[in-house]
Design an enzyme around this catalytic site. Sequence first.
Site, PDB file in Angstrom:
ATOM      1  N   LEU A 149       1.579  -7.124  -4.597  1.00  0.00           N
ATOM      2  CA  LEU A 149       2.295  -7.760  -3.736  1.00  0.00           C
ATOM      3  C   LEU A 149       3.355  -8.226  -4.444  1.00  0.00           C
ATOM      4  O   LEU A 149       3.233  -9.208  -5.515  1.00  0.00           O
ATOM      5  CB  LEU A 149       1.261  -8.654  -2.451  1.00  0.00           C
ATOM      6  N   ASP A 150       5.026  -7.833  -4.061  1.00  0.00           N
ATOM      7  CA  ASP A 150       5.684  -9.027  -5.042  1.00  0.00           C
ATOM      8  C   ASP A 150       5.599 -10.151  -4.164  1.00  0.00           C
ATOM      9  O   ASP A 150       4.904 -10.917  -3.818  1.00  0.00           O
ATOM     10  CB  ASP A 150       6.786  -8.529  -4.081  1.00  0.00           C
ATOM     11  N   LYS A 151       6.237 -11.360  -5.824  1.00  0.00           N
ATOM     12  CA  LYS A 151       6.620 -12.347  -5.375  1.00  0.00           C
ATOM     13  C   LYS A 151       6.378 -12.670  -3.979  1.00  0.00           C
ATOM     14  O   LYS A 151       5.696 -13.788  -3.498  1.00  0.00           O
ATOM     15  CB  LYS A 151       6.947 -13.737  -6.876  1.00  0.00           C
ATOM     16  N   ARG A 265      10.529  -1.533   0.253  1.00  0.00           N
ATOM     17  CA  ARG A 265      11.777  -2.571   0.447  1.00  0.00           C
ATOM     18  C   ARG A 265      13.278  -1.202   0.294  1.00  0.00           C
ATOM     19  O   ARG A 265      13.850  -1.251   1.243  1.00  0.00           O
ATOM     20  CB  ARG A 265      11.647  -3.147  -0.478  1.00  0.00           C
TER      21      ARG A 265
END
Length: 344
Positions: A149-151, A265
């Site tokens: 998962l992205d930060k 996104r």
Amino acid sequence: MTEPPKILEAEAEAADENDRLDRFLASRLADLSRTRVQDLIRQGHLIRQDQLSRGGETIRDPKYRVKQGERFALTLPPPEPSGLRAQEIELDIVYEDDQLLVIDKPAGLVVHPGAGNQDGTLVNALLAHCGSELSGIGGVARPGIVHRLDKETSGLLVVAKTDIAHQSLAAQFADHGKTGDMERRYLAVVWGAPPKPAGTVEAPIGRHPTHRTKMAVVKPDRPDAREAVTHYRVLERFVLEDDEKAPFASLVECTLATGRTHQVRLHMAHLGAPLIGDPLYGKGFKSKIRTLPNHLADVAEGLHRQALHAAHLAFIHPTTDEYLAFDSELPADLDKLITAFKEP
């Protein structure tokens, strides 16, 4: 200390004569993938013994054909250190057993060490939490990260503790539910709304041509183009009293049929509905904030991250074949945003 060798005997009832050695051993060692068994054989850790009291012959060929009555001793060396620092960092563990963990990751936590992030990551925390429980992935004492998962994305993430779990989970994520029960669903708060209440985005993703940290929707014939498919449905539209026809934002559920970097996104931005707070794919829509009443603008500006949450994760357990499904409630910051948008 090196573990004592596991002694395996090939018997007519358990292994057909002429079976490959790597397949024979992998079927009897629950925590080792066939790839790991092949590596151990090639490294000289496998001895064929006609009688256990006598010396044996080292076999280095994974394709060696097993014969009835043969017995084998496999030495499992201790996992090599990962070179990463174990750090005591609080984790929200949703599920754990001897094969895997499911973590509810907060926004702001980097998953894997990298340039500029050698410490304070999820992997550093897992090394401290698991300790000697890690049997090693490919012979290295490290947790198996099969998806990220992205930060600044919050939510559910599964991590393998063993080689066999890593192999199984990686295969399930590569398949993304096409032939199995693996499922990943996200909740996103976007500007405006997608053009339809529900639909599918099929738009290949590749590296952005000029921005090294961005991805882009690209033409299918580009060399780095990778298939990317997202199913979405609008759960709720948020409108202002003076403009009830045009939503200023929407809550969207996105189900992944592939797992590309920044997929949700990028696909939402591709539809003209970028995520609120997204610094890479929503910059051109910052002017939207200025059209909101002050109290809503303050909430949107105070988010400080993309409004994306990994809310649902389901997969088949690598060793028990049990169907596991998990749901994560919206974190406080996204709940605050949605609550404010519901009552503008």
